[in-house]
Enzyme design. Structure first.
Site, mmCIF file in Angstrom:
data_model
loop_
_atom_site.group_PDB
_atom_site.id
_atom_site.type_symbol
_atom_site.label_atom_id
_atom_site.label_comp_id
_atom_site.label_asym_id
_atom_site.label_seq_id
_atom_site.Cartn_x
_atom_site.Cartn_y
_atom_site.Cartn_z
ATOM 1 N N THR A 1 4.906 5.324 -11.139
ATOM 2 C CA THR A 1 5.794 5.600 -9.674
ATOM 3 C C THR A 1 5.131 4.901 -8.565
ATOM 4 O O THR A 1 5.465 5.194 -7.636
ATOM 5 C CB THR A 1 6.082 6.774 -9.472
ATOM 6 O OG1 THR A 1 4.533 7.627 -9.648
ATOM 7 C CG2 THR A 1 6.945 7.721 -10.579
ATOM 8 N N ALA B 1 -4.393 9.521 -2.314
ATOM 9 C CA ALA B 1 -2.825 9.683 -2.780
ATOM 10 C C ALA B 1 -2.253 8.223 -2.965
ATOM 11 O O ALA B 1 -2.745 7.308 -2.517
ATOM 12 C CB ALA B 1 -2.414 10.323 -1.727
ATOM 13 N N LYS B 2 -1.400 8.335 -3.675
ATOM 14 C CA LYS B 2 -0.604 7.056 -4.251
ATOM 15 C C LYS B 2 -0.104 6.253 -3.030
ATOM 16 O O LYS B 2 -0.135 5.095 -3.007
ATOM 17 C CB LYS B 2 0.602 7.491 -4.995
ATOM 18 C CG LYS B 2 0.248 7.297 -6.554
ATOM 19 C CD LYS B 2 1.554 7.617 -7.308
ATOM 20 C CE LYS B 2 1.057 7.550 -8.729
ATOM 21 N NZ LYS B 2 2.219 7.749 -9.819
ATOM 22 N N ARG B 3 0.207 7.152 -1.970
ATOM 23 C CA ARG B 3 0.762 6.197 -0.705
ATOM 24 C C ARG B 3 -0.384 5.466 -0.139
ATOM 25 O O ARG B 3 -0.035 4.699 0.679
ATOM 26 C CB ARG B 3 1.717 6.979 0.238
ATOM 27 C CG ARG B 3 1.001 8.291 0.712
ATOM 28 C CD ARG B 3 1.943 9.415 1.356
ATOM 29 N NE ARG B 3 0.953 10.569 1.673
ATOM 30 C CZ ARG B 3 0.771 11.417 1.007
ATOM 31 N NH1 ARG B 3 1.108 11.469 -0.220
ATOM 32 N NH2 ARG B 3 -0.081 12.485 1.393
ATOM 33 N N ASN B 4 -1.398 5.835 -0.127
ATOM 34 C CA ASN B 4 -2.535 5.186 0.570
ATOM 35 C C ASN B 4 -2.759 3.586 -0.257
ATOM 36 O O ASN B 4 -3.613 3.594 -1.028
ATOM 37 C CB ASN B 4 -3.917 5.820 0.463
ATOM 38 C CG ASN B 4 -4.886 5.034 1.212
ATOM 39 O OD1 ASN B 4 -4.700 4.193 1.830
ATOM 40 N ND2 ASN B 4 -5.921 5.932 1.708
#
Ligand code: GLU
Length: 303
Positions: free
Chosen positions: A27, A267-270
């Protein structure tokens, strides 16, 4: 960056070498936290002459993307991780998970749940109190647990979408007390009630993380499951599923999560800490090993 209290577990005397796995969901791209998890599992297998497997946990068809899967494999190879045998993709094994659900249905420990998130929230608000799980989340209050089977069957026939939940209380009455072994925490008594009646088949996907991961670890012959300590409590449910389905129980190692310099979990969003971005910034694989507290020269046993 790394907290230093993790150690690589060795097999006990007379035990075969470890079979470990890394099981990312495609993802997003891998970040340093994933690199740590992957290297941990890879090294635990390597130092014992065992096997390291790669599994792609792609049951969530909305969020998973082929380019992320491709990227994960490229990034792993870039930092020097190779895997044994073919990659297992969960989306290709839905029938296997369905067979496990059929078995759980046969022994009477799952029930259809028609609730929407909103309904669950309202029910919890109206009750004014709700049991909470280990991460502070409100647990499913059991709205559909005692629905009349005739009503459930009627709603299913009418095309109402439903999930399947595990009736944890009923399941535990069948299995009795269960334990599992964590390399750091020792022998742990399974406490699946702490997560409530978890979903085993989602409305949109005919399986769930808990079911697929438990079945796959068994089918792939994994002997040591290594993963972040954020998944420690999930193991209570996995142990219960193993007992219900007659699956082997591996050993577990829930390792520390690495944090950034301000102590925040990665976190993945970083984007800044993705392996992809670091490579674009001319960092080398050795830099990555060092950033997560390893170096290419590190004795793996001292991890
Ligand atoms: N697919 C899970 C994740 O990406 C890992 C599951 C596991 O290691 O058990 O967080």
């Amino acid at each position: 960056m790394i907290k230093g209290s993790d150690f690589l577990p060795l097999p006990g005397p007379g035990e075969p070498p470890h079979v470990t796995r890394f099981a990312p969901s495609p993802t997003g791209y891998l970040h340093l936290g994933h690199a740590y998890s992957a290297l941990f599992a890879f090294e635990a297998a390597r130092i014992t002459g065992g096997r390291f497997l790669l599994r792609i946990e792609d049951i969530d068809r909305q969020r998973c993307r082929p380019e992320f899967e491709q990227g994960i494999m490229e990034d792993l190879r870039w930092i020097g991780i190779t895997w044994d045998g073919p990659v297992r993709r969960q989306s290709e094994h839905i029938d296997t998970y369905r067979a496990a659900l059929d078995e759980l249905q046969r022994i009477g420990v799952i029930y259809p749940c028609f609730c929407s998130r909103k309904q669950i929230r309202i029910e919890i608000e109206q009750a004014g109190r709700a049991p909470h799980g280990p991460s502070g989340e409100a647990l499913y209050p059991g709205i559909c647990r005692h629905l009349d089977p005739a009503e459930s069957a009627w709603r299913i026939r009418n095309g109402e979408p439903y999930a399947l939940r595990l009736d944890v209380g009923k399941a535990l009455a069948l299995t009795g007390v269960l334990t599992w072994e964590d390399c750091r925490a020792g022998v742990v008594e399974a406490d699946p009630l702490s997560l409530g009646d978890v979903v085993l088949a989602r409305k949109d996907v005919p399986t769930s993380y808990h079911l697929a991961v438990t079945v796959d670890d068994h089918l792939q012959g994994v002997t040591l499951v290594t993963r972040g300590e954020d998944l420690f409590h999930a193991t209570h449910v996995h142990r219960l599923l193993q007992a219900l389905l007659g699956l082997r129980t591996p050993r577990y190692y829930h390792h520390n999560l690495i944090a950034d310099s301000s102590g925040q979990r990665l976190a993945k969003r970083n984007r800044a800490i993705t392996l992809r971005h670091l490579r674009d910034c001319r960092r080398t694989p050795d830099d990555i090993w060092r950033m997560i507290g390893l170096s290419a020269e590190t004795n793996p046993k001292a991890l």
